[in-house]
Design an enzyme around this catalytic site. Structure first.
Site, PDB file in Angstrom:
ATOM      1  CB  ILE A 186      -1.045  -0.096   1.104  1.00  0.00           C
ATOM      2  CG1 ILE A 186      -2.052  -0.883   1.125  1.00  0.00           C
ATOM      3  CG2 ILE A 186      -1.653   1.295   1.177  1.00  0.00           C
ATOM      4  CD1 ILE A 186      -2.192  -1.321   3.124  1.00  0.00           C
ATOM      5  N   GLY A 187       0.314   2.404  -1.011  1.00  0.00           N
ATOM      6  CA  GLY A 187       1.517   3.610  -1.159  1.00  0.00           C
ATOM      7  C   GLY A 187       0.858   4.618  -0.821  1.00  0.00           C
ATOM      8  CD  GLU A 206      -6.792  -0.414   4.235  1.00  0.00           C
ATOM      9  OE1 GLU A 206      -6.408  -0.248   3.467  1.00  0.00           O
ATOM     10  OE2 GLU A 206      -5.442  -0.178   5.102  1.00  0.00           O
TER      11      GLU A 206
END
Lengths: 349, 386
Positions: free
Chosen positions: B133-134, B253
């Site tokens: 995840i960025g 998420e």
């Protein structure tokens, strides 16, 4: 009656006829006659009795919806108790009389005996006994209907200012009597009672949230509504979480009762609901009072209609400790590898 | 009722779901018996095992909801829920594929280009392709909209400069989905000008620096982009639409069973240690923890159903994650209070080991995926307080 109609009817009647003044008046001994009449006329009080026996014949699940509404509106009359009494009578195939009823015994230590058709013993802290016309009893393996006036009554009051009276049954002859079906014992009555109180708590918490949010939007300090402060926002978010968790737990318990599931999975759902809703009642009431400040501590403000009932209901039919211990012992007996299946209700046994 | 604000509809399992659950349980039981894994707390965050991921892929348990043409199983969200809750509660090592299966794949499916879908999704579903995840940056944590990493348009693509941080497993992942600024910051429109890029982590101009966590693991990373070139076809969705896309990613998420079950193996092993006839206080604690788990699970399942129905229950998901991640910490605290263990990861007994995992990993529960303060703010906004 179908789902939505039952609940809409309940909501409409309660919104019209259960204002804060009626709740206060009831605490001084005034019977909420108009409210009760409307509830009874719409068949809500006997929703758990089938039509042949004089009831409303609603689905058991709808009854739990009525109970949540009753909790939300702090109904100062034995609506929950009459529903529960109706459920008990129905189990014995006994016809239900009209008017308010209650259920006994509710205390685990109460001993009530039946010999030659005559009762003896005392049932303690029976909810709304003095307002009830009849008492549905479970004693000596039988389901009994008793006229309340035939019993000697020693008044008592709950934390919420509602009647919790001791009734002496010595020498009383039941009006109706039937053998309890297999499996219907004091424990099962307590289980259903716990599910009933969990539903009431869920309803009360939901309204407690609304009431607290509204107060935080209206009350101004330091030049703005207190709800603008992050500390207050976070407290109310926590209250929202507690209310939602209580409702989830209570719904699961209601479904177990509706399905007649009193095996390990059903008992677990009910035990979890009473423990979780009781926990939410404690946390939620504390948050609501903190948000309301001194105003919420006054009798004049209606906050206590719900918080005092929550404090009462969390203890009735077994408190958090009682049900947590029971659930913990059930789990321990099944063993560690059955814990997760147990939590998911998909245990093989 | 509360349902007027936060709806958690009831979920019922049919024969197909029950069969799937049994299949997963059998698999876990066999693997456990043959030494295929040892239960751990935070197994979905810390249990990196490509071997385990490939086994799950071979059984059709990854990318379960995706179209068959992309290697998926075209199953409802509930099926994925069953697989994930069985895995997390058992403490099985799912970290390698977790981000890819949970959010990156669904994001590509929804906003990605056809070529991205065709080349990547089948590999995720096979358990062979992993994602990082960025989102966060050194100066952008909870305030995600303040990201500074930039992408500048050049011929045939974009040049990326900046730093992404806390990317779990980036050093072992194939791709990162990064939220990057493609137009200058505008204080009046904070959420504008952001774009999501699919970044091949092996590309030149990218340096991945490991960061050790308090458990001593090289778990997360700082990823530095120094004039890294990304071709045009690696833009996900529309340039400038990144905020909307990332928000929908967060609803997925935040709502899963891993947000309240991370420390569940501690409870399982606690029950084992306490034996069949625990004392009253022990039974009370176990019962209270189980009661909380059951309520959380019902709420979390309700959200899964809403996702199936095409809703985006972001607020309900935030509420459950707040409650659930707090619970993960409570479970560990209550357990060690009842039965302390030499909390060492090398502890010979399983209880000691999972308790150590739990103690050392719990601080991240209430931070990753949005701090509980941010989550409470989301709930408060829904209540009308912000």
């Amino acid at each position: 009656m179908s789902d939505r109609i039952v609940l809409d009817t309940a909501e409409r009647i309660l919104a019209d006829l259960c204002p804060p003044e009626a709740v206060n008046d009831a605490e001084t001994g005034v019977w909420p006659a108009a409210l009760w009449e409307a509830l009874e006329e719409s068949g809500l009080t006997l929703a758990w009795v089938r039509e042949e026996l004089g009831g409303g014949g609603a689905e058991t699940g709808d009854g739990f919806g009525i109970l949540k509404a009753a909790g939300a509106w702090a109904v100062p009359a034995p609506l929950a108790e009459t529903l529960l009494a109706g459920w008990l009578l129905e189990q014995g195939g006994l016809a239900a009389p009209g008017g308010p009823m209650t259920v006994a015994p509710v205390g685990p230590a109460d001993a009530v005996a039946l010999e030659d058709g005559v009762l003896s013993g005392t049932a303690r802290q029976v909810p709304f006994a003095r307002q009830a016309g009849h008492v549905a009893l479970l004693a000596a393996g039988r389901i009994l209907l008793v006229e309340r006036e035939a019993c000697a009554l020693a008044p008592g009051t709950s934390l919420a200012g509602e009647a919790r009276d001791d009734i002496a049954l010595d020498g009383v002859r039941p009006l109706r009597s039937a053998p309890a079906p297999e499996g219907l014992d004091r424990d099962r009555l307590t289980l259903v009672g716990a599910a009933v109180r969990a539903a009431q708590m869920a309803g009360a918490l939901s309204r407690l949230l609304d009431q607290s949010v509204q107060y935080a939007q209206e009350r101004e300090q330091f030049g703005r509504p207190i709800g603008r402060f992050q500390a207050v926002q976070h407290a109310l978010a926590e209250l929202a979480g507690e209310a939602a968790a209580a409702e989830a737990a209570a719904d699961a318990a209601g479904e177990a009762v509706a399905a007649g599931d009193f095996g390990p999975a059903g008992v677990a759902a009910i035990a979890a609901a009473k423990a979780r809703a009781g926990e939410a009642a404690s946390k939620g009431a504390a948050i609501a009072h903190q948000v309301h400040g001194a105003m919420g501590f006054t009798y004049e403000h209606s906050l206590h209609h719900r918080t005092r009932r929550l404090w009462c209901w969390r203890d009735e039919f077994g408190n958090e400790r009682v049900w947590s211990v029971r659930l913990g012992r059930l789990i321990a007996a099944e063993g560690a590898d059955a814990l997760w299946p147990f939590v998911t209700g998909s245990h093989a046994a | 009722m509360t349902g007027d604000r936060f709806r958690f509809p009831k979920v019922e399992f049919g024969p197909e779901e029950r069969a799937l659950r049994e299949e997963v349980r059998d698999f876990i039981r066999e693997e456990r018996a043959s030494g295929g894994f040892t239960p751990m707390a935070d197994s979905w965050g810390s249990g990196w095992s490509p071997e385990w991921s490939r086994k799950m892929g071979a059984r059709g348990w990854l990318g379960m909801m995706w179209p068959k043409q992309y290697g998926g199983g075209e199953k409802p969200a509930l099926h994925r829920y069953i697989v994930t809750e069985e895995m997390v509660s058992a403490g099985a090592p799912c970290a390698a594929h977790w981000v890819a299966d949970r959010q990156s794949g669904p994001l590509l499916l929804r906003y990605g280009a056809e070529e991205q879908r065709r080349s990547i999704l089948p590999r995720i579903a096979a358990g062979e392709c992993y994602f990082a995840i960025g989102m966060s940056e050194p100066d952008s944590g909870s305030d995600l909209a303040s990201v500074r990493t930039t992408a500048t348009k050049v011929d045939g693509g974009w040049t990326i400069n900046g730093r992404k941080i806390w990317s779990s497993g980036a050093h072992r992942s194939h791709y990162m989905i990064a939220l990057v600024r493609t137009s200058p910051r505008d204080m009046k429109a904070r959420h504008a000008g952001l774009t999501q890029f699919l970044i091949d982590l092996k590309a030149p101009g990218i340096e991945i620096r490991g960061i050790r966590n308090i458990a001593g693991e090289r778990h997360f990373n700082e990823t530095v982009f120094d004039d890294a070139f990304v071709p045009d076809d690696m833009v996900i969705g529309e340039a400038g639409d990144g905020w909307r896309q990332v928000t929908s990613e967060l609803a997925i998420e935040r709502s899963g069973p891993e947000r309240f079950l991370s420390t569940f193996p501690v409870l399982t092993e606690l029950v084992r240690e306490l034996g069949p006839e625990p004392g009253e206080r022990d039974a009370e604690t176990v019962g209270a923890l189980a009661a909380r788990t059951m309520a959380l699970r019902r709420m979390s399942l309700g959200i899964s159903r809403l996702l199936d129905e095409g809703e985006a229950p972001e607020v309900a998901a935030a509420l459950v994650k707040d409650l659930g991640t707090c619970f993960e910490g409570e479970l560990v605290r209550e357990a060690r209070n009842l039965l302390p263990a030499t909390a060492a990861s090398q502890s010979p007994d399983l209880y000691g080991k999972v308790l150590a995992d739990g103690v050392l990993h719990v601080p991240s529960s209430t931070i990753r995926g949005g701090t509980n303060e941010v989550l409470k703010g989301i709930v408060a906004r829904e209540l009308g307080l912000r």
